[in-house]
Design a protein around this motif. Structure first.
Motif, short mmCIF file in Angstrom:
data_model
loop_
_atom_site.label_atom_id
_atom_site.label_comp_id
_atom_site.label_asym_id
_atom_site.label_seq_id
_atom_site.Cartn_x
_atom_site.Cartn_y
_atom_site.Cartn_z
N VAL A 138 -32.61 -15.88 80.78
CA VAL A 138 -32.99 -15.11 82.00
C VAL A 138 -34.64 -15.02 82.15
O VAL A 138 -35.22 -15.19 83.16
CB VAL A 138 -32.26 -13.77 82.10
N VAL A 139 -35.18 -14.57 81.08
CA VAL A 139 -36.65 -14.38 81.00
C VAL A 139 -37.10 -15.66 81.19
O VAL A 139 -38.20 -15.87 81.82
CB VAL A 139 -36.94 -13.66 79.70
N ALA A 140 -36.78 -16.65 80.61
CA ALA A 140 -37.30 -18.25 80.77
C ALA A 140 -37.29 -18.51 82.25
O ALA A 140 -38.30 -18.92 82.82
CB ALA A 140 -36.54 -19.13 79.78
N ALA A 141 -36.24 -18.06 82.81
CA ALA A 141 -36.24 -18.46 84.32
C ALA A 141 -37.24 -17.89 85.03
O ALA A 141 -37.71 -18.63 86.02
CB ALA A 141 -34.72 -18.14 84.72
N PHE B 245 -35.89 -20.82 72.56
CA PHE B 245 -35.25 -19.60 72.01
C PHE B 245 -33.95 -19.67 72.18
O PHE B 245 -33.07 -19.28 71.30
CB PHE B 245 -36.16 -18.57 72.13
N SER B 246 -33.53 -19.84 73.54
CA SER B 246 -32.36 -19.46 74.12
C SER B 246 -31.14 -20.63 73.55
O SER B 246 -29.88 -20.32 73.57
CB SER B 246 -32.25 -19.36 75.66
N VAL B 247 -31.78 -21.54 73.17
CA VAL B 247 -30.93 -22.68 72.64
C VAL B 247 -30.82 -22.71 71.08
O VAL B 247 -30.37 -23.85 70.49
CB VAL B 247 -30.94 -23.97 73.42
N SER B 248 -31.83 -22.16 70.36
CA SER B 248 -32.10 -22.05 69.11
C SER B 248 -30.84 -22.35 68.17
O SER B 248 -29.91 -21.19 68.27
CB SER B 248 -32.85 -21.24 68.60
N PRO B 249 -30.50 -23.22 67.35
CA PRO B 249 -29.49 -23.29 66.33
C PRO B 249 -29.84 -22.45 64.96
O PRO B 249 -28.79 -22.17 64.26
CB PRO B 249 -29.33 -24.91 66.14
N SER B 250 -31.02 -22.44 64.97
CA SER B 250 -31.25 -21.51 63.53
C SER B 250 -32.63 -21.00 63.57
O SER B 250 -33.52 -21.10 64.64
CB SER B 250 -31.49 -22.57 62.54
N VAL B 251 -33.06 -20.11 62.79
CA VAL B 251 -34.30 -19.35 62.49
C VAL B 251 -35.55 -20.43 62.51
O VAL B 251 -36.64 -20.08 62.86
CB VAL B 251 -34.21 -18.48 61.35
N LEU B 252 -35.04 -21.62 61.79
CA LEU B 252 -36.38 -22.60 61.75
C LEU B 252 -36.70 -23.12 63.12
O LEU B 252 -37.93 -23.38 63.40
CB LEU B 252 -35.66 -23.95 61.06
N TRP B 253 -35.72 -22.96 64.23
CA TRP B 253 -36.23 -23.47 65.51
C TRP B 253 -36.87 -22.45 66.16
O TRP B 253 -37.80 -22.62 67.24
CB TRP B 253 -34.65 -23.90 66.29
N PHE B 254 -36.62 -21.07 65.92
CA PHE B 254 -37.32 -20.11 66.44
C PHE B 254 -38.63 -20.29 65.82
O PHE B 254 -39.55 -20.06 66.67
CB PHE B 254 -36.82 -18.58 65.86
N PRO C 24 -21.16 -11.57 77.07
CA PRO C 24 -20.53 -12.57 75.98
C PRO C 24 -21.78 -13.69 75.90
O PRO C 24 -21.95 -14.42 74.67
CB PRO C 24 -19.60 -13.47 77.09
N GLU C 25 -22.90 -13.66 76.82
CA GLU C 25 -24.08 -14.69 76.39
C GLU C 25 -24.94 -14.22 75.35
O GLU C 25 -25.84 -14.77 74.86
CB GLU C 25 -24.84 -14.77 77.68
N SER C 26 -24.76 -12.67 75.21
CA SER C 26 -25.34 -11.89 74.11
C SER C 26 -27.05 -12.30 74.15
O SER C 26 -27.48 -12.44 75.25
CB SER C 26 -24.99 -12.16 72.82
N TRP C 27 -27.76 -12.38 73.07
CA TRP C 27 -29.23 -12.60 73.09
C TRP C 27 -29.54 -13.72 73.87
O TRP C 27 -30.67 -13.72 74.39
CB TRP C 27 -29.75 -12.40 71.67
N ARG C 28 -28.84 -14.89 73.81
CA ARG C 28 -29.23 -16.10 74.09
C ARG C 28 -29.11 -16.00 75.71
O ARG C 28 -30.16 -16.54 76.26
CB ARG C 28 -28.32 -17.32 73.85
N GLY C 29 -28.38 -15.49 76.40
CA GLY C 29 -28.67 -15.06 77.67
C GLY C 29 -29.79 -14.45 78.07
O GLY C 29 -30.47 -14.48 79.16
N GLY C 30 -30.19 -13.09 77.32
CA GLY C 30 -31.56 -12.67 77.78
C GLY C 30 -32.74 -13.51 77.60
O GLY C 30 -33.47 -13.35 78.40
#
Length: 403
Positions: free
Chosen positions: A160-163, A86-95, A151-157
């Protein structure tokens, strides 16, 4: 050894709760960035829940072959990998693609651990187990709220949870031998010992049945599970969007408010674990539902936006005893011989509610506007109260806590 084992089970439920509240708290920021639509979150949620249905239906078979410890480890690893995706998703399709392993991982461990605790531990442990799910579900939006302001916004969230999930997976891997050692020393509790409160009268013996759906009270119980999980997921997924889109709350604040909704569930379950020592589960289920209805009314009233937070917290507090209480009542209500199969069915039906209700509300909100959220929530809460009371009527005096 038993204490360490309980800590591991509680950690597993923290890891189960962490991903559940991330999508809803981050979605007001994700969908505009992705060029998607508000209702797309319902599709993603439906796919996650669909995976949990599949894995929960087969959980009994998987536990027999692999054991609860290995299932828990593999599930945690799957969810960690999905969240990183999810954190590296380029599109909703990847989600959508990453939602599949996330759902499969969650369903298997949920059903396996719930059955284990229902069979081997008293009611307060079930409440505390789900309290730790609430710890994870509360921390998720808090982590996301901090990252949304960075700056990381939702991707950073999500990163962090993945880690954190990968760390939990390592802990579960290292402690795998402990599961076999504890299993060898424990015996299932007799049905009469499952309740924490003093029994008033003996529960009649219930014979094992091949078709457990035909047992008296099972069908409205399954409906209650469907509505419970559907409501819990709907509030968690769409609550922030309602606060932002209809009440004018900032996205970061909305994420924090949703975390407080989950905190209400968490605190409620922690408290319920102590209350079950004196008050029967089945009465707590009733009181909890009345509290959720009160919260739904507060959310519905045209009051100051800050009071929407009070409504959300009341709903969370009221939801707290319902799910663990219903699960723990399964062996006492329908017989231990039927409980393993029934808990699998309950998990599947519960996740069906998670699959169907949030996306259906997403479609409704696209047509009518997000402002319909509190009306829908209150209607579903009233329907859930009716279904739970139907079980009480069908089972008579024992449904009110007379064991």
């Amino acid at each position: 050894m038993t204490t360490w084992f309980l800590i591991i089970i509680y950690l597993a439920f923290i890891s189960l709760g962490l991903p559940d509240s991330l999508l809803g708290s981050a979605w007001p920021v994700i969908w505009p960035e992705m060029g998607s639509s508000l209702g797309s979150a319902g599709i993603i949620s439906m796919i996650i829940a669909g995976g949990t249905i599949v894995s929960s239906l087969f959980s009994n078979l998987m536990v027999e072959r692999l054991g609860t410890g290995r299932i828990t480890f593999v599930s945690c690893l799957l969810t960690a990998a999905s969240l990183f995706g999810f954190s590296v998703s380029p599109s909703v399709l990847w989600f959508i693609v990453m939602a599949i392993p996330l759902g499969l991982g969650a369903g298997a461990v949920d059903a396996a651990l719930n059955h284990y605790v229902a069979a081997y531990y008293k009611a307060h442990h079930m409440s505390w187990l789900h309290c730790f799910w609430g710890v994870g579900a509360t921390l998720g939006p808090m982590i996301m709220a901090v990252q949304l302001a960075s700056p990381e916004s939702w991707r950073g969230g999500y990163a962090v949870v993945a880690a954190i999930q990968f760390l939990f997976a390592i802990i579960l891997l290292v402690t795998l031998p402990l599961w076999k050692k504890v299993a060898a020393t424990r015996e299932p509790l007799p049905s009469a010992a499952l309740t924490d409160s003093a029994p008033a009268e003996a529960t009649p013996a219930i014979r094992p049945q091949a078709n457990t759906i035909r047992l008296r009270g099972v069908r409205p119980t399954l409906l209650t599970f469907l509505l419970y999980c559907g409501i819990e997921a709907m509030v968690g997924l769409w609550g922030a969007s309602y606060l932002v889109g209809s009440r004018g709350v900032a996205p970061e604040k909305a994420a924090v408010w949703i975390s407080l909704y989950y905190a209400g569930i968490t605190v409620g379950r922690l408290t319920t674990g102590f209350i079950t020592l004196k008050v029967p589960n089945r009465l707590l289920i009733r009181y909890g539902q009345l509290l959720t209805i009160t919260g739904g009314v507060v959310l519905l009233l045209p009051l100051h936006p800050s009071l929407s937070l009070a409504g959300l917290i009341l709903i969370g507090l009221g939801l707290a005893p319902i799910y663990p209480g219903l699960l723990h009542e399964t062996p006492a209500r329908f017989g231990r011989e039927n409980s393993a199969r029934l808990i699998g069915y309950q998990m599947a039906v519960a996740y069906t509610g998670t699959t169907v209700i949030p996306p259906l509300f997403g479609l409704l909100s696209v047509r009518t506007g997000i402002g319909v959220f509190p009306f829908t929530a209150l209607a579903l809460l009233l329907l859930m109260f009716w279904s739970a009371e139907t079980v009480n009527r069908l089972l008579g005096r024992s449904a009110l806590g007379r064991e």
